[in-house]
Design an enzyme around this catalytic site. Structure first.
Site, PDB file in Angstrom:
ATOM      1  N   ALA A 141      -3.486  -1.705  -3.117  1.00 12.83           N
ATOM      2  CA  ALA A 141      -4.314  -2.667  -2.374  1.00 12.83           C
ATOM      3  C   ALA A 141      -4.151  -2.545  -0.863  1.00 12.83           C
ATOM      4  CB  ALA A 141      -3.977  -4.084  -2.820  1.00 12.83           C
ATOM      5  N   GLN A 155      -4.518 -10.275  -6.819  1.00 16.61           N
ATOM      6  CA  GLN A 155      -3.859 -11.207  -7.745  1.00 16.61           C
ATOM      7  C   GLN A 155      -4.843 -11.747  -8.785  1.00 16.61           C
ATOM      8  OE1 GLN A 155      -0.578 -11.989  -7.846  1.00 16.61           O
ATOM      9  NE2 GLN A 155       0.057 -10.906  -5.993  1.00 16.61           N
ATOM     10  N   CYS A 178      11.085 -11.374   3.826  1.00 17.28           N
ATOM     11  CA  CYS A 178      12.048 -10.613   4.612  1.00 17.28           C
ATOM     12  C   CYS A 178      11.314  -9.566   5.441  1.00 17.28           C
ATOM     13  CB  CYS A 178      13.044  -9.926   3.697  1.00 17.28           C
ATOM     14  SG  CYS A 178      14.645 -10.655   3.840  1.00 17.28           S
TER      15      CYS A 178
END
Ligand SMILES: Cc1ncc(COP(=O)(O)O)c(C=O)c1O
Length: 421
Positions: A101, A214, A364
């Site tokens: 993606a 998703q 992160c």
């Protein structure tokens, strides 16, 4: 529901022996790990793995070679692309295979707006998009394009986290080349009203791109009924292999012209050069088809497991808050649970339950975990975002795993809370 073919996920240790990697597998009874992070990635469907296997060995020829072996590999790819196209109700000519993606989003957005025939230089997107969209937008801004970021409906509303349609419409101008809105959000599972957004773009004559990463395999995606000019997906979110994805080009009524982002051998009509990956493409097609079959056969299984996880956790921990759309709104992906703890940071909860795999509300990036931009877009403070976590229940999750995870999470939470007081 068919089982994954083994007793839950297998976990392993990887050692480097001479120049090779040696992977030692542990079965689940040796190493109890519960995987609840299916928005990050999904295990590869064993049936897809089986179908891919011969393409690494016997059927290894380059699909672009003109000899018999190449023809066979090319035919296999053609069939797989046909499967992908018919699963989402589009034409096979619309499917461009990519590495995932991230690449699909870049090809769609940058490719459409930098095409020499594209005169408009304004783009619209949403605050809660994935960095694979937002960072392309920032990059285009540096090249002189203008970008409008539209907010999402704030926390507390039943449709929290979906794009605010009034803002979206007012952001579109006669200079808007492209609108990019994700079909479903990867952190809070919010499902956007793509039919309305598609109508809106048609009325304003601008291209619509959707990062449907998703949504594919988790929702019915029917491009016959919802017109989307450019749609991105990646196989590893619907139980296919990593490193393979696709971009659907031209699913709407408008002509889409793309400037290639990778040039070279001229494969895929020059839109995306590079030798195609027959194994990855077959794995992706099989995984997508099987995910959609499973979705139709057993549409409520995953949401029931997610609801069970939520009810167990909220009865064991006082003051939990659900982030994003309410369950009853049906505007939330069935396996998604994103919740806010009253007084403990998500990262601490995760660290205290290493055998349960889920995500904290901070991504992160670099050395400092930054609070999630999706949660702050909802209106959460940085502290609230840091106290948030995301669970993703998937097709291979079992009820016993949900029960065991809830017990361990409640116990770990109460130990952390005692330390804090
Ligand atoms: C919504 C969304 N878009 C894009 C991506 C990037 O996908 P990939 O890593 O396969 O390129 C992800 C993966 O986390 C995602 O969830």
């Amino acid at each position: 529901m068919e089982s994954a073919g083994h007793q839950g996920p297998l976990w392993c240790s990887v050692k480097r022996v001479n120049e090779f990697y040696s992977i030692e597998l542990f079965s689940q009874d040796q190493c109890i790990v519960i995987y609840l992070d299916n928005h990050a990635t999904t295990p590869c469907d064993p049936v897809a793995v089986e179908q891919m296997r011969p393409l690494f060995t016997e059927l290894f020829a380059n699909p672009h070679s003109s000899h018999q072996g190449g023809q066979l590999a090319a035919n296999t790819i053609d069939e797989a692309l046909q499967t992908i196209a018919s699963t989402v109700h589009t034409q096979v000519e619309n499917v461009v295979v990519t590495s995932g993606a991230t690449e699909s989003n870049a090809l769609a957005i940058r490719g459409a707006v930098t095409h020499p025939r594209q005169r408009r230089r304004h783009l619209v997107t949403v605050e809660s998009e994935h960095p694979a969209v937002l960072d392309v937008m920032t990059d285009l801004q540096a090249d002189g394009y203008s970008v409008t970021l539209v907010p999402v409906v704030p926390q507390g509303q039943p449709n929290a986290g979906t794009v605010d349609l009034n803002y979206l419409e007012s952001a579109i101008t006669s200079e808007t080349a492209l609108v990019s809105v994700m079909w479903a959000n990867n952190e809070i599972g919010a499902i956007n009203p793509m039919a309305e957004i598609s109508d809106l773009c048609s009325r304003h004559g601008c291209l619509l791109h959707s990062d449907a990463t998703q949504a594919l395999g988790r929702l019915e995606v029917d491009l016959q009924s919802i017109k989307i000019d450019l749609l991105s997906a990646t196989a590893h979110k619907f139980y296919g292999p990593k490193g393979t994805g696709f971009l659907l080009v031209g699913g709407g009524d408008r002509r889409v012209r793309l400037r290639p982002q990778m040039i070279g051998g001229g494969q895929q009509f020059g839109i995306r050069s590079g030798t195609m990956n027959p194994a990855g493409i077959v794995g992706m097609a099989v995984a997508l088809q099987r995910s959609v079959i499973d979705l139709r056969q057993d549409p409520n299984r995953i949401s029931q497991l997610r609801d069970r996880l939520w009810s167990r956790l909220s009865s064991g921990i006082d003051g939990l808050i659900l982030n994003g759309p309410c369950f009853e709104s049906h505007l939330r992906l069935s396996g998604n649970l994103n919740l806010q703890l009253p007084d403990i940071e998500g990262q601490a909860w995760m660290s205290s339950t290493p055998e349960i795999l889920f995500s904290s509300g901070s991504a992160c990036s670099g050395h400092e975990p930054a609070p999630s931009h999706v949660l702050t877009a909802l209106g959460l403070s940085e502290a609230e975002a840091r106290r948030s976590v995301r669970f993703g229940v998937g097709r291979f999750t079992e009820i016993g795993e949900v029960e065991a995870a809830a017990d361990q999470l409640i116990e770990a939470y109460s130990n952390l809370a005692k330390l804090q007081n």
